[in-house]
Design an enzyme around this catalytic site. Structure first.
Site, short mmCIF file in Angstrom:
data_model
loop_
_atom_site.label_atom_id
_atom_site.label_comp_id
_atom_site.label_asym_id
_atom_site.label_seq_id
_atom_site.Cartn_x
_atom_site.Cartn_y
_atom_site.Cartn_z
N LYS A 72 0.85 -1.22 0.00
CA LYS A 72 0.00 0.00 0.00
C LYS A 72 0.87 1.25 0.00
CE LYS A 72 -1.69 1.60 4.09
NZ LYS A 72 -1.44 3.01 4.43
N ASN A 73 1.92 1.25 0.88
CA ASN A 73 2.71 2.47 1.06
C ASN A 73 3.73 2.69 -0.03
OD1 ASN A 73 1.15 3.07 3.21
ND2 ASN A 73 2.64 2.45 4.76
N ARG A 87 -5.05 10.58 3.77
CA ARG A 87 -4.03 11.59 4.00
C ARG A 87 -2.94 11.59 2.93
NH1 ARG A 87 -0.81 11.61 6.69
NH2 ARG A 87 -0.62 13.77 7.25
N CYS A 136 -5.02 12.40 11.96
CA CYS A 136 -5.80 11.17 11.96
C CYS A 136 -5.72 10.64 13.39
CB CYS A 136 -5.22 10.17 10.96
SG CYS A 136 -3.62 9.58 11.46
N ARG A 190 -0.04 14.56 12.35
CA ARG A 190 0.45 14.29 11.00
C ARG A 190 0.71 15.58 10.18
NH1 ARG A 190 -1.00 9.03 9.86
NH2 ARG A 190 0.73 8.99 8.36
N PRO A 191 1.50 16.50 10.69
CA PRO A 191 1.78 17.74 9.93
C PRO A 191 2.49 17.46 8.61
CG PRO A 191 3.21 17.57 11.85
CD PRO A 191 2.26 16.45 11.95
N VAL A 192 2.42 18.42 7.70
CA VAL A 192 3.09 18.27 6.39
C VAL A 192 4.04 19.45 6.14
CG1 VAL A 192 1.33 16.82 5.31
CG2 VAL A 192 1.09 19.33 5.25
N ASP A 218 4.65 0.68 12.00
CA ASP A 218 3.43 0.02 11.49
C ASP A 218 3.31 -1.42 11.96
OD1 ASP A 218 3.43 1.69 8.25
OD2 ASP A 218 2.94 2.35 10.26
N ILE A 232 7.62 7.40 16.83
CA ILE A 232 7.26 8.08 15.58
C ILE A 232 5.98 8.89 15.70
CG2 ILE A 232 6.76 7.75 13.11
CD1 ILE A 232 9.61 6.97 13.79
N ARG A 243 -8.64 -0.40 4.62
CA ARG A 243 -7.74 0.60 4.05
C ARG A 243 -6.42 -0.02 3.63
NH1 ARG A 243 -6.37 5.29 7.57
NH2 ARG A 243 -5.29 5.70 5.64
C1 EPZ Z 1 4.35 6.99 6.24
O1 EPZ Z 1 3.64 8.03 6.88
C2 EPZ Z 1 3.40 5.80 6.13
N1 EPZ Z 1 2.26 6.17 5.30
C3 EPZ Z 1 2.93 5.40 7.53
O2 EPZ Z 1 2.09 4.25 7.41
C4 EPZ Z 1 4.16 5.04 8.35
O3 EPZ Z 1 3.75 4.72 9.66
C5 EPZ Z 1 5.13 6.23 8.38
O4 EPZ Z 1 5.48 6.61 7.03
C6 EPZ Z 1 6.42 5.90 9.11
O5 EPZ Z 1 7.07 4.84 8.45
C7 EPZ Z 1 2.40 6.13 3.95
O6 EPZ Z 1 3.47 5.86 3.41
C8 EPZ Z 1 1.18 6.47 3.15
P1 EPZ Z 1 6.49 10.39 8.31
P2 EPZ Z 1 4.26 9.53 6.86
O7 EPZ Z 1 6.37 11.60 7.44
O8 EPZ Z 1 5.13 9.69 5.68
C9 EPZ Z 1 6.50 13.93 11.51
C10 EPZ Z 1 0.21 2.92 7.81
O9 EPZ Z 1 -0.28 2.42 8.83
N2 EPZ Z 1 6.35 14.82 10.35
O10 EPZ Z 1 7.66 9.49 8.10
O11 EPZ Z 1 3.13 10.47 7.05
C11 EPZ Z 1 5.28 13.04 11.69
O12 EPZ Z 1 4.30 13.70 12.47
C12 EPZ Z 1 0.72 4.35 7.84
O13 EPZ Z 1 0.34 2.34 6.70
C13 EPZ Z 1 6.37 16.21 10.56
O14 EPZ Z 1 6.50 16.68 11.69
O15 EPZ Z 1 5.16 9.52 8.16
C14 EPZ Z 1 5.85 11.83 12.40
O16 EPZ Z 1 5.92 12.11 13.77
C15 EPZ Z 1 0.54 4.98 9.20
N3 EPZ Z 1 6.25 17.02 9.48
C16 EPZ Z 1 7.27 11.72 11.83
O17 EPZ Z 1 7.57 13.00 11.25
C17 EPZ Z 1 6.10 16.54 8.19
O18 EPZ Z 1 6.00 17.34 7.24
C18 EPZ Z 1 7.42 10.66 10.75
O19 EPZ Z 1 6.37 10.86 9.84
C19 EPZ Z 1 6.07 15.13 8.01
C20 EPZ Z 1 6.20 14.29 9.10
#
Ligand code: EPZ
Length: 444
Positions: A47-48, A118, A142, A147-149, A333, A355, A425
Site C-alpha cells: 500500500k505504502n 491523507r 488522523c 500528521r503535519p506536512v 506500522d 514516531i 484501508r
Molecule cells: C508513512 O507516513 C506511512 N504512510 C505510515 O504508514 C508510516 O507509519 C510512516 O510513514 C512511518 O514509516 C504512507 O506511506 C502512506 P512520516 P508519513 O512523514 O510519511 C513527523 C500505515 O499504517 N512529520 O515518516 O506520514 C510526523 O508527524 C501508515 O500504513 C512532521 O513533523 O510519516 C511523524 O511524527 C501509518 N512534518 C514523523 O515526522 C512533516 O511534514 C514521521 O512521519 C512530516 C512528518
C-alpha cells in the site's frame, strides 16, 4: 499533548471528520479463537508504495502501468477518486492499473477527498513540478497523530515554490518550474522524502535531499521514476540526489511486496502457532522485526520467493523490548501487532513508540481481552498472561484494528471487532486469506 510542529500559522485539522456513514459502518469481523494457522498466503503489493507510485503518473503525459498493485484497498480507491477528479484516466485489470494524465482538468485536491486519505498530499509535488500550480487541502490529522506536512511545504519552498496556506488549503505556484535546491529534513519523513523526490525529477537543476527516509518504498518509487527517465541516486541512503530532466515518459513497474502485511502474518503465527508459507514476498526489508521475532521464539526462513514462518506449541514466546524508529529500525506500522504478541509471552516486554504521538489506542481494547499492559507516556509495559479472552472490541486505526484481529485469533472464545472499515484501508481480503489457512473468522 500531540506536538504540532508545523512552522506555518495554520493549525492542521486535528480530527478526521469521518462521515456518519463511515462511523456507523456496521461491518464486523467475528472470530472463534484458538486455531493454529497452516497453509499458504499470497502477499499483496505494498500500500505504502502503490499510493505514491500512482501519483507519479502526474509527472508525465504518457501511460504509467503498475502491476502487483493492491487495487482493492480502500486507500487505493480513495486515491483513484482523487486522481480521476484531477483528470487522470485509470483502467484496471485484476492487480494491474494503467494511469494516463494526458490532460489535467483540475489542479485542486479538495478537502472532501483528501480527508479520506491523507496520502493524497502526494499529488502536491508532481502537480507543482509538471503543471506549475497545485491547490491541495491540508490533509488534517488522523487517529494516530496530528500528521503535519510542514516538511513537504518547506522542501518545496526550498525548490523555489511560492506557497500560501489559505482556508485549510496549500496553494502552491512555481512559475517557470521548480529550481533544484538543497533541503535537510528536520526529522526523517517517509512521504516527505517521496513528495520532494518526485517534484525534483522535473526541476531545473540538481536537488539534494538530506536526512532522507530510507524505506524500501522510497527505493521502489525511485526505481519507477528512473524507468520513466528520471536521474536519481542515493535512494535508500540518507542523501538523495536528483538531476532534473525536461520530461518523463511512461513506464511499467511492479509494486514491491507489502512488508507490513508480511510482518503481520509472521506475528499471527507467533500468536496462534502452526506454519505459514507467505508467497511473493521476502524478508530483506524486515531484518529488525525478524531479529526480535527470533528472540521471542518464532522461526522465520526464506525459501526462494517465499517466506516460511512456524512456531510449535511447546516453546512459549519470550518477552522482548522494542522501540519504533525510522527505517531500518523497528517499523512503527508493526508496533500494535508485536505488542499483541507480547501479551501472551513469558515475562514482560516494553514497547516504545517514537514516531507517532498517539499510537497506543489498541491498548485499552487488548486490556478488555485480559491483557496486562501499563502505559507510561510513549512507552508501554506488557506483562505476559496465560491467555486472552474473546470480547467485543473497537477498531480505531488501520494497524490497531489488525492487532485486534490477531488477538482474536489467539484468544479463548469469540471476539467481535467493530468498525473494520479501518482494516479495509490496508489489507486486501484479510478474512479470506486467514480463513483459507484455518482461522475461524467471518465478516458480517
Ligand atoms: C508513512 O507516513 C506511512 N504512510 C505510515 O504508514 C508510516 O507509519 C510512516 O510513514 C512511518 O514509516 C504512507 O506511506 C502512506 P512520516 P508519513 O512523514 O510519511 C513527523 C500505515 O499504517 N512529520 O515518516 O506520514 C510526523 O508527524 C501508515 O500504513 C512532521 O513533523 O510519516 C511523524 O511524527 C501509518 N512534518 C514523523 O515526522 C512533516 O511534514 C514521521 O512521519 C512530516 C512528518
Amino acid at each position: 499533548m500531540p506536538q504540532n510542529n508545523q512552522k506555518s500559522n495554520v493549525v492542521s485539522f486535528s480530527t478526521n471528520l469521518e462521515s456518519e456513514k463511515e462511523k456507523s459502518g456496521m461491518d464486523q469481523i467475528r472470530i472463534q479463537g484458538g486455531y493454529a494457522l497452516n497453509g499458504d498466503i499470497e502477499i499483496s503489493g505494498a500500500k505504502n508504495a502503490a499510493l505514491k507510485l500512482a501519483c507519479a503518473c502526474l509527472l508525465t503525459d504518457e501511460v504509467l502501468t503498475l502491476t502487483n498493485c493492491p487495487n482493492t484497498l480502500r486507500d487505493m480507491r480513495s486515491l483513484y477518486d482523487l486522481l480521476k477528479h484531477i483528470g487522470v484516466e485509470i483502467t484496471e485489470d485484476a492487480d494491474t492499473a494503467k494511469f494516463h494524465a494526458a490532460s489535467i482538468k483540475d489542479k485542486t485536491a479538495p478537502y472532501d477527498l483528501v480527508r479520506k486519505m491523507r496520502a493524497s498530499i502526494m499529488v502536491l509535488g508532481p502537480l507543482l513540478a509538471r503543471h506549475g500550480k497545485a491547490r491541495v487541502s491540508l490533509p488534517g490529522g488522523c487517529a494516530i497523530g496530528t500528521r503535519p506536512v510542514n516538511f513537504h511545504i518547506d522542501g518545496l519552498v526550498a525548490m523555489g515554490a511560492k506557497i500560501e496556506l489559505n482556508e485549510g488549503y496549500i496553494e502552491a505556484e512555481a512559475e517557470g518550474g521548480l529550481a533544484g535546491g538543497t533541503y535537510t529534513f528536520p526529522r526523517v519523513s517517509h512521504t516527505g522524502t517521496e513528495n520532494l523526490m518526485m517534484a525534483a525529477t522535473l526541476a531545473n537543476g540538481k536537488t539534494v535531499l538530506k536526512n532522507a527516509a530510507k524505506e524500501p518504498e522510497v527505493v521502489d518509487l525511485a526505481d519507477c521514476l528512473r524507468a520513466m527517465g528520471a536521474k536519481i541516486e542515493g535512494d535508500g541512503t540518507d542523501t538523495i540526489i536528483i538531476e532534473g530532466v525536461e520530461k518523463l515518459h511512461g513506464a511499467t513497474h511492479s509494486v514491491l511486496p507489502d512488508r507490513i502485511e508480511t510482518g503481520t502474518f509472521l506475528i499471527a503465527v507467533g500468536l496462534t502457532g502452526g506454519e505459514l508459507r507467505l508467497k511473493k514476498t521476502n524478508l530483506k526489508s524486515l531484518s529488525a522485526l525478524i531479529a526480535q521475532l527470533k528472540d521471542a521464539g518464532v522461526d522465520v526462513t526464506e525459501d526462494g520467493e517465499d517466506v516460511v514462518v512456524s512456531r510449535t506449541g511447546e516453546n512459549r514466546l519470550k518477552g522482548v523490548d522494542i522501540m519504533t524508529e525510522a527505517y531500518p529500525g523497528f517499523p512503527t506500522d508493526m508496533q500494535a501487532q508485536f505488542m499483541t504478541m507480547l501479551c501472551l509471552a513469558e515475562g514482560a516486554g516494553m514497547v516504545t513508540e517514537t514516531i507517532f504521538e498517539n499510537r497506543f489506542m489498541h491498548v485499552p481494547e487488548l486490556c478488555r481481552m485480559g491483557a496486562n499492559i501499563t502505559v507510561q507516556g510513549n512507552s508501554a509495559i506488557i506483562r505476559g498472561v496465560d491467555g486472552l479472552k474473546g470480547a467485543e472490541v473497537m477498531a480505531t486505526d488501520l494497524r490497531a484494528s489488525v492487532a485486534l484481529v490477531l488477538a482474536g485469533l489467539a484468544a479463548e472464545g469469540e471476539t467481535v471487532v467493530n468498525r473494520i472499515y479501518h482494516l479495509d484501508r490496508g489489507y486486501e481480503n484479510l478474512v479470506k486469506k486467514l480463513s483459507n489457512v484455518g482461522a475461524k473468522i467471518t465478516r458480517e
